[in-house]
Design a protein around this motif. Structure first.
Motif, PDB file in Angstrom:
ATOM      1  N   VAL A  28       3.429   5.029  -3.209  1.00  0.00           N
ATOM      2  CA  VAL A  28       2.029   4.957  -3.642  1.00  0.00           C
ATOM      3  C   VAL A  28       1.374   3.714  -3.055  1.00  0.00           C
ATOM      4  O   VAL A  28       1.684   2.586  -3.453  1.00  0.00           O
ATOM      5  CB  VAL A  28       1.921   4.933  -5.182  1.00  0.00           C
ATOM      6  N   LEU A  30      -1.891   1.396  -2.718  1.00  0.00           N
ATOM      7  CA  LEU A  30      -2.995   1.090  -3.625  1.00  0.00           C
ATOM      8  C   LEU A  30      -4.305   0.978  -2.864  1.00  0.00           C
ATOM      9  O   LEU A  30      -4.338   0.531  -1.719  1.00  0.00           O
ATOM     10  CB  LEU A  30      -2.700  -0.195  -4.389  1.00  0.00           C
ATOM     11  N   ASP A  34      -8.110  -0.123  -7.259  1.00  0.00           N
ATOM     12  CA  ASP A  34      -7.042   0.091  -8.242  1.00  0.00           C
ATOM     13  C   ASP A  34      -6.834  -1.177  -9.063  1.00  0.00           C
ATOM     14  O   ASP A  34      -6.900  -2.287  -8.541  1.00  0.00           O
ATOM     15  CB  ASP A  34      -5.733   0.483  -7.548  1.00  0.00           C
ATOM     16  N   VAL A  36      -4.026  -2.177 -11.058  1.00  0.00           N
ATOM     17  CA  VAL A  36      -2.628  -2.104 -11.487  1.00  0.00           C
ATOM     18  C   VAL A  36      -2.136  -3.513 -11.801  1.00  0.00           C
ATOM     19  O   VAL A  36      -2.449  -4.451 -11.068  1.00  0.00           O
ATOM     20  CB  VAL A  36      -1.776  -1.475 -10.361  1.00  0.00           C
ATOM     21  N   THR A  41       3.330  -4.370  -8.416  1.00  0.00           N
ATOM     22  CA  THR A  41       2.898  -4.144  -7.041  1.00  0.00           C
ATOM     23  C   THR A  41       3.675  -5.001  -6.053  1.00  0.00           C
ATOM     24  O   THR A  41       4.250  -6.023  -6.415  1.00  0.00           O
ATOM     25  CB  THR A  41       1.394  -4.437  -6.867  1.00  0.00           C
ATOM     26  N   HIS A  50       1.253  -1.820  -2.530  1.00  0.00           N
ATOM     27  CA  HIS A  50       1.808  -0.555  -3.016  1.00  0.00           C
ATOM     28  C   HIS A  50       2.459  -0.768  -4.371  1.00  0.00           C
ATOM     29  O   HIS A  50       2.729  -1.894  -4.792  1.00  0.00           O
ATOM     30  CB  HIS A  50       2.845  -0.006  -2.029  1.00  0.00           C
ATOM     31  N   MET A  51       2.724   0.340  -5.050  1.00  0.00           N
ATOM     32  CA  MET A  51       3.493   0.289  -6.298  1.00  0.00           C
ATOM     33  C   MET A  51       4.947   0.037  -5.923  1.00  0.00           C
ATOM     34  O   MET A  51       5.461   0.620  -4.970  1.00  0.00           O
ATOM     35  CB  MET A  51       3.398   1.623  -7.041  1.00  0.00           C
ATOM     36  N   ARG A  75      -3.464   3.686 -13.990  1.00  0.00           N
ATOM     37  CA  ARG A  75      -2.670   4.190 -12.871  1.00  0.00           C
ATOM     38  C   ARG A  75      -3.496   4.176 -11.590  1.00  0.00           C
ATOM     39  O   ARG A  75      -4.723   4.245 -11.634  1.00  0.00           O
ATOM     40  CB  ARG A  75      -2.134   5.589 -13.166  1.00  0.00           C
ATOM     41  N   PRO A  76      -2.833   4.098 -10.447  1.00  0.00           N
ATOM     42  CA  PRO A  76      -3.549   4.093  -9.174  1.00  0.00           C
ATOM     43  C   PRO A  76      -4.382   5.360  -8.989  1.00  0.00           C
ATOM     44  O   PRO A  76      -4.039   6.431  -9.495  1.00  0.00           O
ATOM     45  CB  PRO A  76      -2.435   4.027  -8.129  1.00  0.00           C
ATOM     46  N   TRP A  77      -5.432   5.232  -8.230  1.00  0.00           N
ATOM     47  CA  TRP A  77      -6.338   6.346  -7.955  1.00  0.00           C
ATOM     48  C   TRP A  77      -5.574   7.560  -7.443  1.00  0.00           C
ATOM     49  O   TRP A  77      -5.794   8.678  -7.906  1.00  0.00           O
ATOM     50  CB  TRP A  77      -7.399   5.899  -6.933  1.00  0.00           C
ATOM     51  N   CYS A  79      -2.596   8.521  -7.904  1.00  0.00           N
ATOM     52  CA  CYS A  79      -1.812   9.182  -8.955  1.00  0.00           C
ATOM     53  C   CYS A  79      -2.707  10.113  -9.771  1.00  0.00           C
ATOM     54  O   CYS A  79      -2.289  11.204 -10.143  1.00  0.00           O
ATOM     55  CB  CYS A  79      -1.152   8.160  -9.868  1.00  0.00           C
TER      56      CYS A  79
END
Length: 102
Positions: A28, A30, A34, A36, A41, A50-51, A75-77, A79
């Motif tokens: 994922v 980002l 986002d 998060v 991250t 990224h996650m 949660r990230p977009w 997702c």
């Protein structure tokens, strides 16, 4: 129905409450908007945020007891765009199960 239209059909039998959280194993990236928590991250070799994932490949935000996202509201977009029961979801589930037919 054409093949292109069939791909976009959502399977109502697929529901996150009855899923193995297969999408939580996908990488994922980002987006700038986002929100998060920073401890979830990382930054890759290209400088992209990224996650992070655990050593076993699961997203670090996934609660392994409930198989639910611990940051669902943040949660990230991407997702949120991963449609439950959509073509991408069904393809990932089929791949996870080793089912070439989905």
């Amino acid at each position: 129905m054409s093949a292109a239209l069939a791909i976009d059909v959502v399977d109502d039998d697929v529901h996150c409450a009855r899923c193995e959280a297969v999408c939580c194993r996908l990488p994922v990236l980002l987006m700038p908007d986002d929100d998060v928590p920073p401890w979830l991250t990382g930054v890759d070799e290209h400088g992209l945020e990224h996650m992070i994932r655990r050593e076993d490949g699961w997203c670090a935000a996934l609660d392994r007891d409930t198989m639910r996202c611990t940051i669902y509201e943040r949660r990230p977009w991407i997702c949120g765009e991963f449609a439950m029961g959509g073509s991408d979801c069904r393809a990932e589930r089929a791949d996870w199960r080793g089912d070439a037919h989905g």
